[in-house]
Design an enzyme around this catalytic site. Structure first.
Site, short mmCIF file in Angstrom:
data_model
loop_
_atom_site.label_atom_id
_atom_site.label_comp_id
_atom_site.label_asym_id
_atom_site.label_seq_id
_atom_site.Cartn_x
_atom_site.Cartn_y
_atom_site.Cartn_z
N HIS A 334 0.80 -1.05 0.13
CA HIS A 334 -0.01 -0.06 -0.03
C HIS A 334 0.71 1.25 -0.04
O HIS A 334 0.63 2.30 -0.85
CB HIS A 334 -0.81 0.09 1.16
CG HIS A 334 -1.82 1.10 1.38
ND1 HIS A 334 -3.09 1.06 1.25
CD2 HIS A 334 -1.59 2.57 1.69
CE1 HIS A 334 -3.66 2.27 1.26
NE2 HIS A 334 -2.75 3.04 1.70
N GLU A 335 1.76 1.37 0.85
CA GLU A 335 2.58 2.52 0.87
C GLU A 335 3.49 2.56 -0.23
O GLU A 335 3.88 3.76 -0.82
CB GLU A 335 3.44 2.48 2.38
CG GLU A 335 2.78 2.33 3.62
CD GLU A 335 1.65 3.54 3.65
OE1 GLU A 335 1.63 4.47 3.09
OE2 GLU A 335 0.69 3.35 4.40
N HIS A 338 1.65 4.63 -2.78
CA HIS A 338 1.75 6.02 -2.67
C HIS A 338 3.17 6.40 -3.24
O HIS A 338 3.28 7.53 -3.80
CB HIS A 338 1.68 6.54 -1.27
CG HIS A 338 0.33 6.13 -0.77
ND1 HIS A 338 -0.75 6.88 -1.25
CD2 HIS A 338 -0.13 5.70 0.50
CE1 HIS A 338 -1.86 6.73 -0.52
NE2 HIS A 338 -1.49 5.87 0.37
N GLU A 364 -5.49 7.85 -2.75
CA GLU A 364 -5.54 6.54 -2.32
C GLU A 364 -5.83 5.62 -3.32
O GLU A 364 -5.45 4.26 -3.34
CB GLU A 364 -6.64 6.06 -1.00
CG GLU A 364 -6.25 6.85 0.19
CD GLU A 364 -5.15 6.33 0.95
OE1 GLU A 364 -4.93 5.25 0.91
OE2 GLU A 364 -4.42 7.17 1.41
#
Length: 391
Positions: A334-335, A338, A364
């Site tokens: 997830h990170e 980003h 997101e």
């Protein structure tokens, strides 16, 4: 606040400064309260059910605090409110009194004494409302949504739609957990510190699935290898270790270079492990610098973007690599989503490059996109192998 004048502009700036101070104070209070709690357990019977990985971490923590002979098998064990220490107790510990103590200590952090955040919360709410009024909004919620894709009415409608759909299912789940606990001989009223424990027991009984048993298959070096492989397949970028090329704030922090067509495209730091004495909980990505033509160094076309990814996963224990839960794997993917949005930008104007000036409910999307690759068979099998046997 650009359009404000006179006293209104002055007051707006005062509010912004005060909110920044209060936010820092709030975070520091939570961090200090988290650090303040330490539970030393010496009796083996009190840690029954807690996984070996968590006991190893607790023994390692105990050794750091002066209990040099501590072992995962014999203790003593030092538990904290840091997530990798706290959650295994709540989920697996058979000692209900220990679960209750740690749950209550966690839920009431920074709510009394010198670290009481109650007045800070009240001040933050009042200042945010005043700020909204100065800018012509009826509430801070309305102000916040003004810079997002959704509007306040559509957001409220979505939450209500979710509530209506989810509540019956949640009530059914709760009834099933209660019934299962009774079947297993539990006779007391189910409390908050019982929910994770009995939910996990039900899942094990119904699906024969124990996340702790999967940890050996998700060693961090292999997960990174698989994750970087996805980036190569999708975006044709190569990610290579660049440790030593930039200063780091902790010996565990890694530094990587992103290459595209053989040339440097970006860099990022990875700070993966939990350090309760100095890191707040959770996981996040933020920019160090953004891509910018204006700030390009001499002889370069642009300043390359640099990101940092921070997680709080289980650290290496007793010579073993960091063995992750599947949720921790999802978090690092997830990170990384980003970070990729920040690093692979083609925009050269600093204020519009990477993650800058993207609505919070839009930012997101890349992170959720990357999470989904954890469920892709090819990707999963590229890194899900036993750290010792390779199985």
């Amino acid at each position: 606040g650009v359009g404000l004048e006179g006293e209104a502009k002055k007051r707006y700036n005062e509010i912004q400064q005060e909110l920044a101070k209060l936010s820092t104070k709030f975070s520091n209070n939570v961090l200090d309260a988290t650090k303040a709690y330490k539970k030393l357990v010496t009796e083996k019977s009190e840690v029954e059910g807690i996984p070996a990985s968590a006991l190893g971490g607790a023994a390692q923590q105990a050794r750091k605090e002066g209990h040099e002979a501590a072992t995962a098998e014999e203790g003593p064990w030092l538990f904290t409110l840091d997530f990798p220490s706290y959650m295994p107790v709540l989920t697996h510990g058979k000692n209900r009194a220990l679960r209750q103590e740690m749950y209550q200590q966690n839920i009431k952090r920074a709510s009394s004494g010198e670290q009481d955040n109650s007045p800070n919360i009240e001040s933050i709410l009042a200042l945010k409302q005043e700020k909204a009024k100065l800018l012509g909004f009826s509430s801070f919620a309305e102000l916040s949504m003004a810079s997002k894709m959704a509007t306040l009415p559509t957001a409220e409608a979505l939450l209500e739609e979710l509530r209506v759909a989810a509540r019956p299912a949640a009530e059914k789940d709760l009834a099933e957990v209660k019934a299962f606990a009774i079947e297993q001989g539990f006779t007391e009223e189910l409390k908050w510190w019982d929910m994770s424990f009995w939910s996990e027991r039900l899942r094990e009984a119904r699906y024969n699935l124990n996340e702790e048993e999967l940890r050996p298959y998700f060693a961090l070096p292999q997960v990174l290898e698989g994750m970087f492989g996805v980036a190569k397949r999708l975006f044709d970028v190569e990610i290579v270790a660049a440790d030593g090329q930039a200063p780091v704030w902790n010996a565990d922090v890694r530094f990587f270079q992103v290459k595209k067509a053989g040339k440097p495209k970006a860099y990022f730091y990875l700070d993966p492990y939990s350090r309760p004495a100095e890191k707040r909980g959770g996981a996040w990505m933020a920019e160090v610098v953004g891509q910018s033509k204006l700030f390009a160094p001499a002889g370069a076309r642009v300043r390359l973007p640099v990101a940092h990814m921070v997680c709080n996963q289980s650290p290496p224990i007793d010579g073993k690599p960091s063995l992750m839960t599947f949720r921790e794997v999802e978090t690092v993917f997830h990170e990384f989503g980003h970070a990729l949005q920040h690093m692979l930008t083609e925009v050269e104007e600093g204020m519009a490059s990477g993650i800058r000036n993207i609505e919070w409910d839009a930012v997101e999307l890349p992170s959720q996109f990357m999470e989904n690759w954890c469920y892709d068979e090819k990707t999963l099998y590229s890194f899900a192998r036993h750290y010792e046997t390779g199985e």
